[in-house]
Design a protein around this motif. Structure first.
Motif, short mmCIF file in Angstrom:
data_model
loop_
_atom_site.label_atom_id
_atom_site.label_comp_id
_atom_site.label_asym_id
_atom_site.label_seq_id
_atom_site.Cartn_x
_atom_site.Cartn_y
_atom_site.Cartn_z
N LEU A 205 87.78 12.47 119.17
CA LEU A 205 88.81 12.79 118.18
C LEU A 205 89.37 11.55 117.48
O LEU A 205 90.47 11.58 116.95
CB LEU A 205 89.95 13.56 118.84
CG LEU A 205 89.57 14.87 119.51
CD1 LEU A 205 90.78 15.48 120.20
CD2 LEU A 205 88.95 15.84 118.52
N ASP A 206 88.61 10.47 117.48
CA ASP A 206 89.13 9.20 116.98
C ASP A 206 89.33 9.14 115.46
O ASP A 206 89.75 8.12 114.94
CB ASP A 206 88.27 8.04 117.45
CG ASP A 206 86.87 8.04 116.86
OD1 ASP A 206 86.51 8.98 116.14
OD2 ASP A 206 86.12 7.09 117.13
N GLN A 207 89.09 10.24 114.74
CA GLN A 207 89.33 10.25 113.30
C GLN A 207 90.82 10.28 112.98
O GLN A 207 91.22 9.99 111.86
CB GLN A 207 88.68 11.47 112.62
CG GLN A 207 87.22 11.63 112.88
CD GLN A 207 86.96 12.50 114.12
OE1 GLN A 207 87.80 12.63 115.00
NE2 GLN A 207 85.79 13.07 114.20
N ALA A 208 91.63 10.68 113.94
CA ALA A 208 93.09 10.74 113.74
C ALA A 208 93.75 10.12 114.97
O ALA A 208 93.19 10.15 116.07
CB ALA A 208 93.54 12.19 113.57
N PRO A 209 94.94 9.58 114.79
CA PRO A 209 95.63 9.00 115.95
C PRO A 209 96.16 10.08 116.89
O PRO A 209 96.52 11.17 116.46
CB PRO A 209 96.77 8.20 115.33
CG PRO A 209 96.97 8.80 113.98
CD PRO A 209 95.66 9.36 113.55
N ARG B 232 100.05 19.51 103.09
CA ARG B 232 100.49 18.20 102.60
C ARG B 232 101.44 18.31 101.41
O ARG B 232 102.23 17.40 101.17
CB ARG B 232 99.28 17.34 102.24
CG ARG B 232 98.44 16.96 103.44
CD ARG B 232 97.35 15.97 103.06
NE ARG B 232 96.41 15.77 104.14
CZ ARG B 232 96.61 15.07 105.24
NH1 ARG B 232 97.78 14.50 105.43
NH2 ARG B 232 95.68 14.94 106.16
N ALA B 233 101.37 19.40 100.68
CA ALA B 233 102.23 19.60 99.50
C ALA B 233 103.64 20.06 99.87
O ALA B 233 104.52 20.05 99.01
CB ALA B 233 101.58 20.62 98.56
N GLN B 234 103.86 20.43 101.12
CA GLN B 234 105.17 20.89 101.55
C GLN B 234 106.13 19.71 101.68
O GLN B 234 105.71 18.56 101.81
CB GLN B 234 105.06 21.62 102.90
CG GLN B 234 104.23 22.89 102.83
CD GLN B 234 104.79 23.87 101.82
OE1 GLN B 234 105.96 24.22 101.83
NE2 GLN B 234 103.93 24.33 100.91
N LYS C 67 90.76 16.07 109.51
CA LYS C 67 91.55 16.42 108.33
C LYS C 67 93.06 16.23 108.55
O LYS C 67 93.83 16.31 107.61
CB LYS C 67 91.28 17.88 107.93
CG LYS C 67 89.83 18.18 107.63
CD LYS C 67 89.61 19.68 107.47
CE LYS C 67 88.16 20.04 107.34
NZ LYS C 67 87.60 19.88 106.01
N LEU C 68 93.47 16.02 109.81
CA LEU C 68 94.89 15.99 110.15
C LEU C 68 95.44 14.57 110.22
O LEU C 68 94.69 13.61 110.35
CB LEU C 68 95.11 16.69 111.49
CG LEU C 68 94.68 18.15 111.58
CD1 LEU C 68 94.90 18.68 112.99
CD2 LEU C 68 95.41 18.99 110.54
N ASP C 69 96.77 14.47 110.19
CA ASP C 69 97.43 13.17 110.30
C ASP C 69 97.39 12.65 111.72
O ASP C 69 97.30 11.44 111.94
CB ASP C 69 98.88 13.27 109.86
CG ASP C 69 99.03 13.57 108.38
OD1 ASP C 69 98.08 13.25 107.61
OD2 ASP C 69 100.06 14.13 107.98
N ALA C 70 97.49 13.53 112.70
CA ALA C 70 97.52 13.14 114.10
C ALA C 70 97.30 14.39 114.96
O ALA C 70 97.33 15.51 114.45
CB ALA C 70 98.85 12.50 114.46
N PHE C 71 97.10 14.17 116.24
CA PHE C 71 96.96 15.29 117.16
C PHE C 71 97.74 15.00 118.43
O PHE C 71 98.05 13.84 118.74
CB PHE C 71 95.48 15.58 117.49
CG PHE C 71 94.79 14.48 118.26
CD1 PHE C 71 94.77 14.47 119.64
CD2 PHE C 71 94.17 13.44 117.59
CE1 PHE C 71 94.15 13.46 120.35
CE2 PHE C 71 93.53 12.43 118.28
CZ PHE C 71 93.52 12.43 119.66
N CYS D 11 98.87 22.76 114.61
CA CYS D 11 97.60 23.50 114.58
C CYS D 11 97.06 23.62 115.99
O CYS D 11 96.82 22.61 116.65
CB CYS D 11 96.59 22.79 113.70
SG CYS D 11 97.11 22.62 111.99
N ASP D 12 96.91 24.85 116.45
CA ASP D 12 96.34 25.10 117.76
C ASP D 12 94.82 25.12 117.60
O ASP D 12 94.28 25.88 116.81
CB ASP D 12 96.84 26.42 118.32
CG ASP D 12 96.35 26.66 119.74
OD1 ASP D 12 96.36 25.71 120.55
OD2 ASP D 12 95.95 27.80 120.04
#
Length: 167
Positions: free
Chosen positions: A131-135, A79-81, A106-110, A89-90
């Protein structure tokens, strides 16, 4: 844009094999604390704007490692990049263990990868629910066997073009 490919399938990582890399210290090693800095596992293929963070194929306490503070540090580093950086991420298959669920939170999307003729509609629906924690940013249809020259509407290229594209 710089792209970083991160192998987070800590039990059966395949990125190193697919790129012909020998892993001396990978993501599993970093998350376990055996490798002190994330940059120590980075591989920069010559002539590419790609960074690979591979892992090896070894037994791992994967759920514990992916839930760790070191994994949180990896996400924070991503996120700092600069905003023009892309991290892919595989992950292991959704139903293999809890790993994909842990990381996806932890991710923005998948992006979901499905295989034609093998992945069922029910599996896709269940995976989206788990996987509904991310779009879901998209779906890749792998091993599609339908061809590109025609569709259900009957539009297609004539014999002259189909011979060209079938070579």
């Amino acid at each position: 844009m710089e792209t970083t490919l991160v192998d987070l399938d800590l039990r059966r990582g395949s990125i190193a094999t697919n790129f012909g890399l020998t892993v001396e210290g990978g993501m599993r090693d970093y998350l376990e604390g055996a490798v002190p800095a994330l940059g120590d596992v980075a591989v920069h293929p010559e002539g590419e704007r790609l960074v690979i963070l591979p892992t090896d194929n070894a037994p791992a306490r994967s759920a514990e490692l992916l839930s760790s503070s070191r994994m949180d540090a990896v996400i924070a580093a991503m996120r700092a990049q600069p905003t023009h950086s892309l991290f892919l991420c595989d992950l292991p298959p959704v139903f293999a263990n809890d790993d994909a669920t842990i990381v996806t939170s932890k991710l923005d999307a998948f992006i979901m990868v499905v295989e034609e003729g093998r992945t069922t509609r029910k599996q896709i629906q269940d995976a989206l629910h788990v996987l509904d924690q991310a779009p879901c940013a998209g779906v890749v249809l792998n091993r599609f066997d339908g061809g590109l020259l025609s569709d259900s509407y009957g539009y297609g290229y004539g014999a002259g073009y189909s011979d060209y594209y079938n070579k």
